[in-house]
Design a protein around this motif. Sequence first.
Motif, PDB file in Angstrom:
ATOM      1  N   GLU A 104       3.682 -14.309   2.707  1.00 19.26           N
ATOM      2  CA  GLU A 104       4.231 -13.083   3.003  1.00 19.26           C
ATOM      3  C   GLU A 104       5.593 -12.986   3.452  1.00 19.26           C
ATOM      4  N   PHE A 105       6.366 -12.015   3.055  1.00 22.24           N
ATOM      5  CA  PHE A 105       7.621 -11.918   3.506  1.00 22.24           C
ATOM      6  C   PHE A 105       8.139 -10.848   4.326  1.00 22.24           C
ATOM      7  N   LEU A 106       8.838 -10.991   5.450  1.00 23.64           N
ATOM      8  CA  LEU A 106       8.756 -10.015   6.476  1.00 23.64           C
ATOM      9  C   LEU A 106      10.236  -9.726   6.841  1.00 23.64           C
ATOM     10  N   THR A 107      10.688  -8.632   7.286  1.00 21.60           N
ATOM     11  CA  THR A 107      12.075  -8.273   7.872  1.00 21.60           C
ATOM     12  C   THR A 107      11.820  -7.504   9.265  1.00 21.60           C
ATOM     13  N   GLY A 108      12.979  -7.325   9.788  1.00 26.25           N
ATOM     14  CA  GLY A 108      13.030  -6.500  10.979  1.00 26.25           C
ATOM     15  C   GLY A 108      13.326  -5.117  10.678  1.00 26.25           C
ATOM     16  N   ASN A 109      12.542  -4.261  11.659  1.00 21.10           N
ATOM     17  CA  ASN A 109      13.255  -2.777  11.475  1.00 21.10           C
ATOM     18  C   ASN A 109      14.626  -2.645  11.504  1.00 21.10           C
ATOM     19  N   ARG A 110      15.233  -1.729  10.861  1.00 16.56           N
ATOM     20  CA  ARG A 110      16.665  -1.554  10.842  1.00 16.56           C
ATOM     21  C   ARG A 110      17.159  -0.420  11.821  1.00 16.56           C
ATOM     22  N   GLY A 111      16.587  -0.413  13.149  1.00 12.60           N
ATOM     23  CA  GLY A 111      16.941   0.544  14.169  1.00 12.60           C
ATOM     24  C   GLY A 111      16.238   1.985  14.151  1.00 12.60           C
ATOM     25  N   SER A 112      15.231   1.974  13.279  1.00 16.29           N
ATOM     26  CA  SER A 112      14.700   2.957  13.258  1.00 16.29           C
ATOM     27  C   SER A 112      12.831   2.663  13.223  1.00 16.29           C
ATOM     28  N   ASP A 113      11.918   3.414  13.834  1.00 15.01           N
ATOM     29  CA  ASP A 113      10.512   3.287  13.462  1.00 15.01           C
ATOM     30  C   ASP A 113      10.420   3.893  12.054  1.00 15.01           C
ATOM     31  N   ASP A 114      10.928   4.575  11.407  1.00 17.09           N
ATOM     32  CA  ASP A 114      10.783   5.219  10.358  1.00 17.09           C
ATOM     33  C   ASP A 114      10.627   4.344   9.343  1.00 17.09           C
ATOM     34  N   TYR A 115      11.072   2.925   9.306  1.00 15.31           N
ATOM     35  CA  TYR A 115      10.745   1.932   8.503  1.00 15.31           C
ATOM     36  C   TYR A 115       9.477   1.377   8.583  1.00 15.31           C
ATOM     37  N   THR A 116       8.572   1.311   9.650  1.00 15.72           N
ATOM     38  CA  THR A 116       7.534   0.779   9.948  1.00 15.72           C
ATOM     39  C   THR A 116       6.444   1.147   8.955  1.00 15.72           C
ATOM     40  N   GLY A 117       5.721   0.031   8.120  1.00 19.16           N
ATOM     41  CA  GLY A 117       4.950   0.401   7.403  1.00 19.16           C
ATOM     42  C   GLY A 117       5.233   0.534   5.955  1.00 19.16           C
ATOM     43  N   LYS A 118       6.696   0.457   5.815  1.00 16.70           N
ATOM     44  CA  LYS A 118       7.296   0.557   4.505  1.00 16.70           C
ATOM     45  C   LYS A 118       7.996  -0.783   4.029  1.00 16.70           C
ATOM     46  N   PRO A 119       7.999  -1.122   2.740  1.00 13.06           N
ATOM     47  CA  PRO A 119       8.595  -2.258   2.348  1.00 13.06           C
ATOM     48  C   PRO A 119      10.124  -2.071   2.016  1.00 13.06           C
TER      49      PRO A 119
ATOM     50  N   GLN B 161       0.837  -1.311   0.063  1.00  9.49           N
ATOM     51  CA  GLN B 161       0.085   0.064  -0.130  1.00  9.49           C
ATOM     52  C   GLN B 161       0.938   1.344  -0.126  1.00  9.49           C
ATOM     53  N   ALA B 162       2.127   1.496   0.601  1.00  9.24           N
ATOM     54  CA  ALA B 162       2.775   2.502   0.749  1.00  9.24           C
ATOM     55  C   ALA B 162       3.839   2.582  -0.543  1.00  9.24           C
ATOM     56  N   ASP B 163       3.647   1.567  -1.178  1.00  5.21           N
ATOM     57  CA  ASP B 163       4.966   1.579  -2.420  1.00  5.21           C
ATOM     58  C   ASP B 163       4.308   0.479  -3.406  1.00  5.21           C
ATOM     59  N   ARG B 164       3.632   0.985  -4.290  1.00  4.35           N
ATOM     60  CA  ARG B 164       2.671  -0.020  -5.118  1.00  4.35           C
ATOM     61  C   ARG B 164       3.915  -0.550  -6.082  1.00  4.35           C
ATOM     62  N   ALA B 165       5.051  -0.049  -6.293  1.00  5.20           N
ATOM     63  CA  ALA B 165       5.990  -0.896  -7.187  1.00  5.20           C
ATOM     64  C   ALA B 165       6.663  -1.958  -6.443  1.00  5.20           C
ATOM     65  N   LYS B 166       6.588  -2.132  -4.963  1.00 11.70           N
ATOM     66  CA  LYS B 166       7.254  -3.341  -4.199  1.00 11.70           C
ATOM     67  C   LYS B 166       6.130  -4.301  -3.992  1.00 11.70           C
ATOM     68  N   VAL B 167       6.467  -5.382  -4.020  1.00 13.51           N
ATOM     69  CA  VAL B 167       5.397  -6.607  -3.785  1.00 13.51           C
ATOM     70  C   VAL B 167       6.112  -7.474  -2.247  1.00 13.51           C
ATOM     71  N   ILE B 168       5.296  -7.438  -1.286  1.00 14.95           N
ATOM     72  CA  ILE B 168       5.823  -8.168  -0.105  1.00 14.95           C
ATOM     73  C   ILE B 168       4.913  -9.522   0.076  1.00 14.95           C
ATOM     74  N   ALA B 169       3.914  -9.641  -0.560  1.00 12.01           N
ATOM     75  CA  ALA B 169       2.887 -10.863  -0.276  1.00 12.01           C
ATOM     76  C   ALA B 169       2.200 -11.251  -1.887  1.00 12.01           C
TER      77      ALA B 169
END
Length: 357
Positions: free
Chosen positions: A205-220, A187-195
């Motif tokens: 679905e594919f998941l990964t951990g936040n890289r040290g910042s909540d700024d990445y939350t909700g983004k692929p 939803q946040a970046d239609r060019a990327k597919v996570i599921a």
Amino acid sequence: MKTIDLIYRTMFAELAQRSLDGQFQADFPLEGRFVTVPVKGKDYWYFDLPTPDGDKRRYVGPHSDEAITSRVMAHKELKDDIRERRRMVGTLRRSAGLAGPDPFAGDITKALADAGLFRLRAVLIGSVAFGAYAGHLGVRLPSSAMQTGDADFAQDFAISAGVADSLPPVLNLLQTVDPGFRPIPHQADRAKVIAFQNGKGYRVEFLTGNRGSDDYTGKPSPMPALGGASAENLRFLDYLIYEPVRTVLLHREGINVLVPAPERYAIHKLIVASRRSTDALGRAKRDKDLQQAALLSEALTLTRQSDLLADAYQEAWDRGASWREAINAGIAMMPGNAKAALAAALGVKIGDLGTSL
């Protein structure tokens, strides 16, 4: 909860070894050769396979992984008997009472495993992974706690970026199981597919951990090793997939997989239960989270591994106020019998849950 007989625990362990042998033999033909490659001060195994266009290099695993290194050293002697492995899977399911995954989930996991997903150090998570803990711990777990309508896989971003290898296109792999799979843009970046989802709503679905910042939350995050797939960034996931364990799913001839350490899975489920939505689906997922946390707490106590759970709990507790708040919220939602199982595993009174050990 009861442990399974020693003969079946031994058979499960042998199946896990044989399934890794079989995967190794399929991934690395005899005409290739293994090489050691230093990366940032650590040694890793790679495999060079001769082709008309030159050597094709595949990632194998860390030199420090004893299971991998022992198979590298004994590569030419490895033998695989698929029929014998199928017999062992059947015996473990029928005679030992161990459950396998839903057949569709099993086929999805097998297709990705055969393509190298776990060789690239991805980790099976969620209820499909939970189903593997029965054999791994040597206990019987209720099949109701394993039911799921999706399959989730996680990979650390640094690993995905660093292995210099990749799966074939994930969509193509999934469509070998069901041609109805289609990509679901983020939803946040239609060019990327996570599921990816099929016509019946089954979701991978594919998941990964936040890289040290909540700024990445909700983004692929783009994941170079995942065959064109990206991954959803989730808080707390780095804790879950740190130092996963190797085991086998009881499907077909056995699928060798990496899953989270059971003690981390249990504590992580406490945390995510507190963050579920309050609608009907969220409440159902929360109840399953808490059930799985309680069952693994009981299983670790029964198999005399409660010290591992205590260490995992303390590590999460020490990560900060937001972690402690999530743990306490999860504990507060647990029914009385689940609290009792967790307290027994941690060696504290029920009233002392939610404090530092």
